[in-house]
Motif scaffolding. Structure first.
Motif, mmCIF file in Angstrom:
data_model
loop_
_atom_site.group_PDB
_atom_site.id
_atom_site.type_symbol
_atom_site.label_atom_id
_atom_site.label_comp_id
_atom_site.label_asym_id
_atom_site.label_seq_id
_atom_site.Cartn_x
_atom_site.Cartn_y
_atom_site.Cartn_z
ATOM 1 N N TYR A 29 41.422 36.192 41.373
ATOM 2 C CA TYR A 29 40.397 35.460 40.323
ATOM 3 C C TYR A 29 39.915 34.268 40.902
ATOM 4 C CZ TYR A 29 42.349 38.634 37.044
ATOM 5 O OH TYR A 29 42.791 39.780 36.347
ATOM 6 N N ARG A 30 38.590 34.146 40.883
ATOM 7 C CA ARG A 30 37.914 32.997 41.144
ATOM 8 C C ARG A 30 38.155 31.950 40.216
ATOM 9 N NH1 ARG A 30 34.165 33.969 45.578
ATOM 10 N NH2 ARG A 30 33.712 31.846 45.533
ATOM 11 N N ARG B 250 35.343 29.401 38.755
ATOM 12 C CA ARG B 250 34.447 30.061 38.068
ATOM 13 C C ARG B 250 34.691 30.179 36.695
ATOM 14 N NH1 ARG B 250 31.446 34.317 42.186
ATOM 15 N NH2 ARG B 250 31.310 32.739 43.801
ATOM 16 N N ASP C 33 37.343 44.731 38.637
ATOM 17 C CA ASP C 33 36.562 43.779 38.869
ATOM 18 C C ASP C 33 36.936 42.242 38.209
ATOM 19 O OD1 ASP C 33 34.018 42.173 39.214
ATOM 20 O OD2 ASP C 33 32.780 44.058 38.423
ATOM 21 N N LYS C 34 37.155 41.709 39.131
ATOM 22 C CA LYS C 34 37.717 40.160 38.751
ATOM 23 C C LYS C 34 36.595 39.123 38.616
ATOM 24 C CE LYS C 34 42.489 41.362 39.742
ATOM 25 N NZ LYS C 34 43.482 41.190 40.585
ATOM 26 N N ARG C 35 35.428 39.390 38.544
ATOM 27 C CA ARG C 35 34.251 38.317 38.250
ATOM 28 C C ARG C 35 34.412 38.143 36.708
ATOM 29 N NH1 ARG C 35 29.138 41.463 40.283
ATOM 30 N NH2 ARG C 35 30.610 43.151 39.203
ATOM 31 N N THR D 227 35.145 40.229 33.186
ATOM 32 C CA THR D 227 36.295 39.895 32.876
ATOM 33 C C THR D 227 36.293 39.694 31.406
ATOM 34 O OG1 THR D 227 36.969 39.193 35.049
ATOM 35 C CG2 THR D 227 38.572 38.545 33.094
#
Lengths: 377, 279
Positions: free
Chosen positions: A250-251, A254, B135-137, B141
């Motif tokens: 995970y970023r 952000r 999908d980890k954006r 999320t």
């Protein structure tokens, strides 16, 4: 749909039920009960409660970043004030030629300063379709830029708290300057009407109170929806083990930025609802002390519950009104004393007291009822 | 001419056409291949001409005294440290020295650190959910919903690590050993091909060690994961190891079955001997 998820939670339904019931009760006691009657709620009290509710929304915004993301923002007053100033600018432009100097365009303080035209950043604020989005965009943009720089550099913990204090302090100094064009020391005041409604009429004041209550309900549901989503769990993960979260892919910066900006926008809405009710916005809302006080409300009410923040904001501000009426000098001691007592005996705040009996949600309701009821009385 | 012919060949797949995420090619046997790897820190040779081959589905134990270079070797495989020379291949297609840490992780190399770090405020189930490949954006999320498939995967891993009953309890109440299993479970959620496990049984009780041994031996296998375990505890290594590699001063001192290795005079001298004397 992630936004509707909170409605299936018992605690959210309970919170909304109590809030809406309190709104209806206050409205009823204000309108239907004659003025001399002991149960009558005066318009003065209604406006006072509306102010508390806008503080409660601010507290919810702070709890979202502090309780769930672990970012102790000591500068949320800045976002609150920016939202307030955006609303204040709109209200200033609505005065028109009814000001003391009678200038059809320039607000009084600009005439006083001998300015001959409106600064460019005041343009458009006479139109609600421009001014109202600014309530969200101005604090959101500040949070975006500030958060982008801070989170990208992985500034967290106490350092971030100090920088947020510096941010709100710097803004306070800037807004104190007359040349900034925001009324300097005196801020913006002498408001007349909002969307054509007379701000001094009882009906408008009741309407503002109800609007604030509904904004609080919507803000609460939005925060609950975020917290109950997978993003909310990632936030908690960032709070407790940032490096580990990053390692999972995970970023982190952000996620922090997203939640921070949402929270700043909510604070802006709270500020915009606060200003027409108190009738003034000045740089004191930027003062570092105010932002710290907001954090105290949340700590007293109980972090990471959202409803705790509401309880804390309402209780502390009610106590403040009572205390500053009876013993003005003792208020800060009382606030300090409350904080010490809660830290020592209720480390999880007042909400922790309620949460200890999760099975008995009925008693839950009764314990939190007086909070709304008391301040309404 | 031959170049032209190869260009005309429809079946020809050029390297740049192969997506970086393409599956690991283990047709030639090894899943991990280190050759002549050296790295030094300030003149100290932490890894010295190390050769190591791990086969697909193998469970390998790596032992060695402190400073033998075990952790540095893990760091090189996961991309945290760059070697001065040598080559590191994952399958026969992926040169790990050209990839960074997240890329290596997404290829399917999972690493478990010595100290377990789980998210204590979240439940066991939620810990696994966050670790799941997805999908980890930010916005995906926010709107993510747990699919039936994802739920099944979590249940499967819960069963593997033996925490089915505790799934809705916060991870903070788990014992030390259970946290280690949860951490292994979080690695498994990402469906790794190769698991690097650093000192899994440090601080565990006898029973927990047995459970961990079962867990790790159950994980390794053809078509499943390959597992590399770095461990100090000889009893534990004896209980799980099929092949043991002894590291000493940055290179391989001995390799083979536990019996063979423990009878090797060089090994006894540098490591096992010292251990037995201490015991």
């Amino acid at each position: 749909m992630w936004l509707t998820r909170p409605f299936s939670e018992r605690s959210t339904r309970l919170f909304l039920g109590i809030l809406l019931a309190a709104l209806a009760l206050v409205t009823l006691l204000n309108l239907a009960v004659p003025a001399g009657h002991p149960l009558h709620v005066s318009t003065y009290t209604v406006t006072l409660l509306g102010k508390y509710l806008s503080y409660a929304l601010l507290a919810v915004a702070v709890d979202l970043v502090w309780g769930y993301l672990g970012i102790l923002s000591l500068g949320h007053g800045a976002f609150f004030a920016l939202g307030g100033y955006a609303m204040g600018m709109y209200l200033m432009r609505q005065i028109g030629d009814r000001g003391v100097y009678g200038d059809p365009v320039l607000p009084d303080f600009m005439v006083f300063l001998d300015w001959d035209s409106l600064p460019w950043y005041w343009l458009g604020f006479d139109m609600p379709w421009f001014a109202f989005p600014m309530v969200l965009l101005a604090p959101g943009l500040l949070a975006l830029v500030f958060g982008f720089l801070a989170f990208r550099s992985r500034v967290t913990g106490v350092y971030l708290s100090i920088i947020t204090q510096a941010m709100t302090f710097a803004l306070m100094l800037a807004f104190f300057r007359n040349e900034m064009g925001f009324g300097g020391n005196n801020g913006l005041t002498d408001f007349r009407e909002l969307l054509g409604f007379d701000l001094r009429s009882d009906a408008t004041r009741l309407g503002l109170f109800l609007a604030t209550g509904i904004a609080l309900a919507l803000g609460y549901v939005l925060c609950r929806a975020i917290v109950a989503s997978k993003l909310g769990r990632v936030s908690v993960a960032c709070r407790d083990a940032e490096a580990r979260t990053r390692f999972l892919g995970y970023r982190v910066e952000r996620f922090q930025l997203f939640v921070f900006v949402v929270s700043a926008m909510l604070a802006g809405v709270a500020g915009a609802l606060y200003v027409p009710q108190v009738g003034i916005i000045n740089p004191s809302e930027f003062s570092p002390i105010f932002s710290i006080e907001v954090v105290l409300w949340v700590a007293l009410g109980g972090r990471a519950t959202l409803y705790g923040a509401v309880i804390g904001a309402l209780l502390v501000n009610y106590a403040k009104t009572v205390f500053t009426g009876v013993m003005p000098d003792a208020w800060l001691f009382a606030l300090g004393g409350m904080f010490v007592l809660v830290t020592v005996f209720l480390p999880r705040g007042i909400a922790g007291l309620l949460g200890q009996r999760p099975r008995r949600r009925a008693s839950h309701a009764q314990t939190s009822q007086p909070t709304a009821g008391e301040s309404a009385a | 001419m031959s170049i032209l012919r190869s260009l005309a060949d429809r079946e020809r797949v050029f390297d740049f056409l192969v997506p970086a995420q393409s599956p690991v090619d283990v047709r030639h046997g090894p899943i991990l291949y280190l050759e002549d790897v050296s790295v030094s820190f300030d003149g100290f040779k932490a890894i010295d001409a190390l050769d190591l081959t791990i086969d697909d589905g193998e469970l390998r134990c790596i032992i060695g005294p402190n400073g033998a270079g075990k952790t540095t070797m893990m760091d090189i495989i996961t991309g945290k440290t760059r070697p001065d020379s040598g080559s590191v291949w994952f399958g026969s297609r992926h040169d790990l020295l050209t990839l960074n840490e997240p890329e290596i992780a997404s290829l399917g190399i999972g690493r478990k650190f010595q100290k377990p770090t789980v998210f204590e405020a979240l439940t066991v189930f939620e810990n696994l959910e966050l670790a799941m490949a997805a999908d980890k954006r930010v916005l995906p999320t926010l709107t993510a919903r747990l699919t039936g498939e994802g739920r099944d995967r979590i249940e499967e891993v819960l069963a593997t690590i033996g925490l089915v009953e505790l799934r809705h309890g916060p991870a903070g109440i788990l014992s030390h050993g259970q946290k280690q299993w949860l951490e292994i479970g979080m690695l498994l959620m990402q469906r790794p091909r190769l698991l690097l496990v650093d000192e899994p049984v440090a601080g565990m009780t006898e029973q927990e060690m047995e459970r961990t041994a079962e867990l790790l031996t159950g994980l390794a296998g053809k078509g499943k994961q390959s597992v590399v375990v770095v461990e100090h505890d000889m009893g534990f290594v004896r209980s799980i190891a099929r092949t043991v590699t002894v590291l000493h001063q940055g290179s391989v001192l001995a390799e083979g079955s536990m019996d063979r290795v423990s009878n090797d005079p060089k090994v006894i001298e540098v490591y096992l001997g010292a251990e037995e004397e201490a015991a």
